[in-house]
Design a protein around this motif. Structure first.
Motif, PDB file in Angstrom:
ATOM      1  N   ASP A  59      96.605  31.492  24.533  1.00 24.29           N
ATOM      2  CA  ASP A  59      97.014  32.671  25.298  1.00 24.29           C
ATOM      3  C   ASP A  59      95.765  33.303  25.909  1.00 24.29           C
ATOM      4  O   ASP A  59      94.634  33.034  25.469  1.00 24.29           O
ATOM      5  CB  ASP A  59      97.732  33.654  24.368  1.00 24.29           C
ATOM      6  N   ILE A  60      95.946  34.143  26.908  1.00 20.75           N
ATOM      7  CA  ILE A  60      94.783  34.746  27.577  1.00 20.75           C
ATOM      8  C   ILE A  60      94.620  36.214  27.208  1.00 20.75           C
ATOM      9  O   ILE A  60      93.543  36.650  26.810  1.00 20.75           O
ATOM     10  CB  ILE A  60      94.898  34.571  29.102  1.00 20.75           C
ATOM     11  N   ASP A  61      95.680  36.999  27.330  1.00 23.57           N
ATOM     12  CA  ASP A  61      95.590  38.432  27.019  1.00 23.57           C
ATOM     13  C   ASP A  61      95.705  38.648  25.518  1.00 23.57           C
ATOM     14  O   ASP A  61      96.813  38.647  24.955  1.00 23.57           O
ATOM     15  CB  ASP A  61      96.701  39.201  27.739  1.00 23.57           C
ATOM     16  N   MET A  62      94.559  38.838  24.872  1.00 28.99           N
ATOM     17  CA  MET A  62      94.537  39.131  23.438  1.00 28.99           C
ATOM     18  C   MET A  62      93.570  40.275  23.196  1.00 28.99           C
ATOM     19  O   MET A  62      92.552  40.387  23.892  1.00 28.99           O
ATOM     20  CB  MET A  62      94.134  37.884  22.645  1.00 28.99           C
ATOM     21  N   THR A  87     100.299  31.496  29.208  1.00 28.54           N
ATOM     22  CA  THR A  87     100.182  32.906  29.554  1.00 28.54           C
ATOM     23  C   THR A  87     101.375  33.359  30.382  1.00 28.54           C
ATOM     24  O   THR A  87     102.055  32.542  31.009  1.00 28.54           O
ATOM     25  CB  THR A  87      98.881  33.170  30.337  1.00 28.54           C
ATOM     26  N   ALA A  88     101.601  34.665  30.373  1.00 25.11           N
ATOM     27  CA  ALA A  88     102.686  35.229  31.165  1.00 25.11           C
ATOM     28  C   ALA A  88     102.237  35.541  32.587  1.00 25.11           C
ATOM     29  O   ALA A  88     103.048  35.964  33.412  1.00 25.11           O
ATOM     30  CB  ALA A  88     103.208  36.497  30.492  1.00 25.11           C
ATOM     31  N   HIS A  89     100.959  35.338  32.887  1.00 24.95           N
ATOM     32  CA  HIS A  89     100.416  35.735  34.189  1.00 24.95           C
ATOM     33  C   HIS A  89      99.811  34.541  34.927  1.00 24.95           C
ATOM     34  O   HIS A  89      99.145  33.705  34.316  1.00 24.95           O
ATOM     35  CB  HIS A  89      99.341  36.801  34.000  1.00 24.95           C
ATOM     36  N   ASP A  90     100.014  34.498  36.245  1.00 24.86           N
ATOM     37  CA  ASP A  90      99.427  33.414  37.039  1.00 24.86           C
ATOM     38  C   ASP A  90      98.091  33.798  37.655  1.00 24.86           C
ATOM     39  O   ASP A  90      97.419  32.971  38.257  1.00 24.86           O
ATOM     40  CB  ASP A  90     100.393  32.950  38.137  1.00 24.86           C
ATOM     41  N   ARG A  91      97.659  35.048  37.479  1.00 27.95           N
ATOM     42  CA  ARG A  91      96.458  35.519  38.164  1.00 27.95           C
ATOM     43  C   ARG A  91      95.161  34.938  37.586  1.00 27.95           C
ATOM     44  O   ARG A  91      94.102  35.075  38.182  1.00 27.95           O
ATOM     45  CB  ARG A  91      96.390  37.040  38.139  1.00 27.95           C
ATOM     46  N   TYR A  92      95.254  34.305  36.401  1.00 28.72           N
ATOM     47  CA  TYR A  92      94.049  33.740  35.785  1.00 28.72           C
ATOM     48  C   TYR A  92      93.854  32.264  36.110  1.00 28.72           C
ATOM     49  O   TYR A  92      92.927  31.643  35.608  1.00 28.72           O
ATOM     50  CB  TYR A  92      94.122  33.884  34.257  1.00 28.72           C
ATOM     51  N   SER A 147      95.649  30.335  43.231  1.00 33.48           N
ATOM     52  CA  SER A 147      96.052  29.563  42.061  1.00 33.48           C
ATOM     53  C   SER A 147      95.265  28.261  41.995  1.00 33.48           C
ATOM     54  O   SER A 147      94.410  27.989  42.834  1.00 33.48           O
ATOM     55  CB  SER A 147      97.562  29.260  42.124  1.00 33.48           C
ATOM     56  N   ALA A 148      95.562  27.460  40.981  1.00 32.58           N
ATOM     57  CA  ALA A 148      94.942  26.150  40.834  1.00 32.58           C
ATOM     58  C   ALA A 148      96.035  25.145  40.529  1.00 32.58           C
ATOM     59  O   ALA A 148      96.989  25.448  39.812  1.00 32.58           O
ATOM     60  CB  ALA A 148      93.901  26.161  39.718  1.00 32.58           C
ATOM     61  N   VAL A 149      95.918  23.965  41.107  1.00 31.33           N
ATOM     62  CA  VAL A 149      96.916  22.917  40.899  1.00 31.33           C
ATOM     63  C   VAL A 149      96.209  21.613  40.571  1.00 31.33           C
ATOM     64  O   VAL A 149      95.014  21.451  40.836  1.00 31.33           O
ATOM     65  CB  VAL A 149      97.808  22.719  42.147  1.00 31.33           C
ATOM     66  N   GLN A 150      96.945  20.684  39.986  1.00 34.12           N
ATOM     67  CA  GLN A 150      96.414  19.355  39.721  1.00 34.12           C
ATOM     68  C   GLN A 150      96.958  18.374  40.753  1.00 34.12           C
ATOM     69  O   GLN A 150      98.147  18.420  41.081  1.00 34.12           O
ATOM     70  CB  GLN A 150      96.795  18.884  38.320  1.00 34.12           C
ATOM     71  N   ILE A 151      96.093  17.502  41.254  1.00 35.60           N
ATOM     72  CA  ILE A 151      96.531  16.459  42.180  1.00 35.60           C
ATOM     73  C   ILE A 151      96.104  15.102  41.624  1.00 35.60           C
ATOM     74  O   ILE A 151      95.096  14.986  40.927  1.00 35.60           O
ATOM     75  CB  ILE A 151      95.958  16.660  43.594  1.00 35.60           C
TER      76      ILE A 151
END
Length: 243
Positions: A59-62, A87-92, A147-151
């Protein structure tokens, strides 16, 4: 590590319900061995040093130590776990991309996506053990806006320099990565790409034709794009493409 070997997992989340749900998903997977849980970042780092899990679902927000800080400290470890952010957020996503995370899953985590991410870790471990890396399975993280994606590397048709960046050209769109051509090619499966110019390399699977016009030699890609072969690259490029 062979495909039938199992992985130890550490679930890190300060929310008990989130930990419990992710654990129930992991319990359904045949390739999971041991499941440990931590309620915060500092506890997670202690458990990593003690148990050396292969995967960390992070998780990120801790409140005590963020997931990003945990990931940063893991980079200093000799045997760091593969990280799958949950995480619940896509901003990271962009920041997570910098830590070369295996995946970035949004809550509520879907079982299918978690299975795929764990499968990639198994594959990565197998490649590390055998030295064999299937070209079609090799993936890269790239930025896509915020955002970031995998290709898949096998989906890249050609690579061309674009000022300080390399442009990865796929059939439907392109992505920019801030990396030198040579270091990028060293990260891609050996033999998949052929360097044809100081500022260009092609995926041999997308080359349709090799042509000459006067003293100029060039390639025609599957979509009709023409790419010039640099004079100093002709001999090596022709030999590589012939093979």
């Amino acid at each position: 590590m062979t495909p039938d070997q199992k992985l130890d997992i550490l679930i890190v989340d300060d929310e008990p319900l989130a930990r419990s749900r992710i654990k129930s998903l992991c319990n359904r997977m045949a390739n999971i061995n041991r499941i440990d849980m931590a309620s915060g970042g500092r506890e997670a780092l202690d458990m990593i040093s003690q148990n050396c899990p292969e995967i960390m679902l992070l998780d990120i927000d801790m409140p005590d130590l963020s997931g990003m800080e945990v990931a940063k400290q893991c980079q200093q470890l000799a045997a760091a776990p593969e990280i799958i952010f949950t995480t619940a957020h896509d901003r990271y996503a962009v920041e997570a991309f910098r830590f070369e995370a295996t995946d970035y899953l949004l809550k509520p985590v879907k079982e299918e996506l978690l299975r795929e991410a764990v499968g990639r870790v198994l594959q990565k471990r197998q490649i590390a053990d055998t030295g064999v890396q299937p070209a079609g399975d090799h993936r890269l993280w790239v930025q896509d806006g915020d955002s970031a994606v995998q290709i898949g590397s096998a989906d890249i048709e050609w690579i061309e320099a674009d000022r300080d960046y390399m442009r990865l050209c796929l059939p439907d769109r392109s992505y920019l990565v801030h990396e030198a051509m040579q270091s990028l090619l060293e990260r891609l499966p050996a033999g998949l790409f052929v360097r044809i110019h100081r500022s260009a390399a092609v995926n041999r699977g997308f080359v349709r034709d090799i042509r000459r016009k006067g003293r100029r030699k060039y390639l025609v890609m599957q979509d009709g794009t023409e790419l010039t072969i640099g004079p100093s690259y002709v001999k090596a490029a022709m030999a590589a493409l012939a093979n």
